[in-house]
Scaffold this motif. Structure first.
Motif, short mmCIF file in Angstrom:
data_model
loop_
_atom_site.label_atom_id
_atom_site.label_comp_id
_atom_site.label_asym_id
_atom_site.label_seq_id
_atom_site.Cartn_x
_atom_site.Cartn_y
_atom_site.Cartn_z
N LYS A 40 0.81 -1.22 0.00
CA LYS A 40 0.00 0.00 0.00
C LYS A 40 0.85 1.27 0.00
O LYS A 40 0.32 2.36 -0.09
N GLY A 41 2.15 1.14 0.17
CA GLY A 41 3.03 2.30 0.17
C GLY A 41 3.36 2.84 1.54
O GLY A 41 4.03 3.86 1.65
N HIS A 42 2.90 2.17 2.62
CA HIS A 42 3.20 2.62 3.98
C HIS A 42 4.58 2.13 4.39
O HIS A 42 4.94 0.97 4.15
N ILE A 43 5.32 3.01 5.04
CA ILE A 43 6.68 2.69 5.48
C ILE A 43 6.65 2.45 6.98
O ILE A 43 6.05 3.22 7.73
N SER A 44 7.31 1.40 7.42
CA SER A 44 7.48 1.14 8.85
C SER A 44 8.86 0.52 9.05
O SER A 44 9.45 0.01 8.11
N GLY A 45 9.36 0.58 10.28
CA GLY A 45 10.66 -0.01 10.52
C GLY A 45 11.25 0.34 11.87
O GLY A 45 10.60 0.96 12.72
N ARG A 46 12.50 -0.07 12.05
CA ARG A 46 13.23 0.16 13.30
C ARG A 46 14.57 0.82 12.99
O ARG A 46 15.18 0.55 11.95
N ILE A 47 15.00 1.66 13.92
CA ILE A 47 16.29 2.34 13.80
C ILE A 47 17.02 2.15 15.12
O ILE A 47 16.48 2.45 16.19
N LYS A 48 18.26 1.66 15.06
CA LYS A 48 19.08 1.48 16.26
C LYS A 48 20.35 2.31 16.12
O LYS A 48 20.97 2.33 15.06
N VAL A 49 20.72 2.98 17.19
CA VAL A 49 21.98 3.72 17.24
C VAL A 49 22.93 2.92 18.13
O VAL A 49 22.62 2.63 19.28
N CYS A 60 14.59 3.15 18.13
CA CYS A 60 13.38 3.87 17.74
C CYS A 60 12.55 3.03 16.78
O CYS A 60 13.08 2.16 16.09
N VAL A 61 11.26 3.35 16.73
CA VAL A 61 10.33 2.71 15.81
C VAL A 61 9.76 3.79 14.90
O VAL A 61 9.43 4.88 15.36
N TYR A 62 9.65 3.49 13.60
CA TYR A 62 9.05 4.41 12.64
C TYR A 62 7.76 3.77 12.12
O TYR A 62 7.79 2.69 11.53
N ARG A 63 6.62 4.44 12.39
CA ARG A 63 5.32 4.00 11.90
C ARG A 63 4.42 5.20 11.72
O ARG A 63 4.47 6.13 12.54
N LYS A 64 3.59 5.18 10.70
CA LYS A 64 2.61 6.23 10.44
C LYS A 64 3.24 7.62 10.44
O LYS A 64 2.71 8.56 11.02
N MET A 65 4.40 7.74 9.83
CA MET A 65 5.14 9.01 9.70
C MET A 65 5.57 9.58 11.04
O MET A 65 5.79 10.77 11.18
N LYS A 92 6.38 13.27 10.51
CA LYS A 92 5.45 14.27 11.01
C LYS A 92 5.82 14.70 12.43
O LYS A 92 5.70 15.86 12.79
N ARG A 93 6.30 13.73 13.25
CA ARG A 93 6.56 14.03 14.66
C ARG A 93 7.60 13.07 15.23
O ARG A 93 7.67 11.91 14.84
N TYR A 94 8.41 13.58 16.17
CA TYR A 94 9.36 12.78 16.92
C TYR A 94 8.87 12.71 18.36
O TYR A 94 8.70 13.73 19.02
#
Length: 102
Positions: A40-49, A60-65, A92-94
């Motif tokens: 559907k074009g939605h992006i989701s994922g995980r980011i680790k530092v 961090c988790v990235y979902r729904k912008m 959109k928001r952190y």
């Protein structure tokens, strides 16, 4: 730096695994990114530092912008912001006040 192609989760698209040998500086951080774009074009994922010792200092988790902190120190969110700007991922928001500190 070593780049190898891996199989994708969906039929279309491409995926790469990039392996980097970090320098042994005190202020070196590696970002481990897993982003997935569904049909559907939605992006989701995980980011680790990860710091130079190999410890995960921010996750961090990235979902729904939106980027939400899961665990770790929130003062390293600047690295996540720079990465998402470079990849041109819309945010959109952190939300860095959630999650648990390490």
């Amino acid at each position: 730096m070593k780049k190898e192609k891996i199989t994708t989760k969906y039929r279309k698209g491409e995926a790469f695994k990039i392996i980097v040998e970090p320098p042994q500086d005190e202020k070196t951080y590696i970002l481990d990114v897993y982003l997935l774009k569904n049909l559907k074009g939605h992006i989701s994922g995980r980011i680790k530092v990860i710091n130079n010792n190999g410890d995960v200092v921010l996750e961090c988790v990235y979902r729904k912008m939106k980027v939400r902190r899961v665990r770790g120190s929130s003062h390293l969110i600047w690295a996540v912001k720079k990465l998402l700007e470079k990849l041109k991922v819309p945010v959109k928001r952190y939300n860095v006040k959630t999650g648990e500190p390490i």
